[in-house]
Design a protein around this motif. Sequence first.
Motif, PDB file in Angstrom:
ATOM      1  N   GLN A 135      -9.164  -0.525   0.777  1.00 44.83           N
ATOM      2  CA  GLN A 135      -8.636  -1.876   0.337  1.00 44.83           C
ATOM      3  C   GLN A 135      -9.966  -2.748   0.419  1.00 44.83           C
ATOM      4  O   GLN A 135     -10.027  -3.351  -0.615  1.00 44.83           O
TER       5      GLN A 135
ATOM      6  N   VAL B  52      -1.549  -0.867  -4.005  1.00 45.26           N
ATOM      7  CA  VAL B  52      -2.732  -0.088  -3.886  1.00 45.26           C
ATOM      8  C   VAL B  52      -2.310   1.215  -3.538  1.00 45.26           C
ATOM      9  O   VAL B  52      -1.507   1.455  -2.517  1.00 45.26           O
TER      10      VAL B  52
ATOM     11  N   VAL C  63       0.836  -1.149   0.019  1.00 42.03           N
ATOM     12  CA  VAL C  63       0.147   0.079   0.074  1.00 42.03           C
ATOM     13  C   VAL C  63       0.812   1.433   0.043  1.00 42.03           C
ATOM     14  O   VAL C  63       1.895   1.493   0.815  1.00 42.03           O
TER      15      VAL C  63
END
Length: 176
Positions: A48, A27, A6
């Motif tokens: 998420q 992400v 992330v």
Amino acid sequence: MAEPRVEVRRSKRRTRTVTAYREGDTVIVLIPARLSKKEEAHWVQEMQRRLLRSETKRRSPARTSDSALLERCGELSANYFSGQCLPRSVRWVPPMRTRWASCTPVDRTIRVSERLREVPAWVLDYVLVHELAHLLVPGHGPDFWELVHAYPRTERAVGYLEGLSAAAGWGISTVE
């Protein structure tokens, strides 16, 4: 399954909205710069979850196997062709040079390019409806297109496939 990497990007120009998308295996979460670390953690987890839900919705279970493809064809035949278009076999095949899929009406077989395994479910459904229609009408005349246009996302799926083909440089036609 491993947690995805992330990356959080803070922006002073972003004042209220939080957005997330995938960039390869990462992400990316875009948040306002003013959020606290606690708010950031909440939004990373929430985005998420939303991203996964969105991706799962788009994925067709038909992509898992040939038998799942055949089962999906049965459902589509029931929905759009009163059950009249039942193929004998449907299978995934290595990427075709000029087509997304093909149908041989004489032996009632459908072959679907592996390139379609990752498209949204509604796009794969369009391709399957297109091929199922060939079981009733072999060519691409007005009768054929009338059957295919019973699928409500036909135009949208054709546009998606044309864009995919153009972006990848494949030169695959959606009309064949």
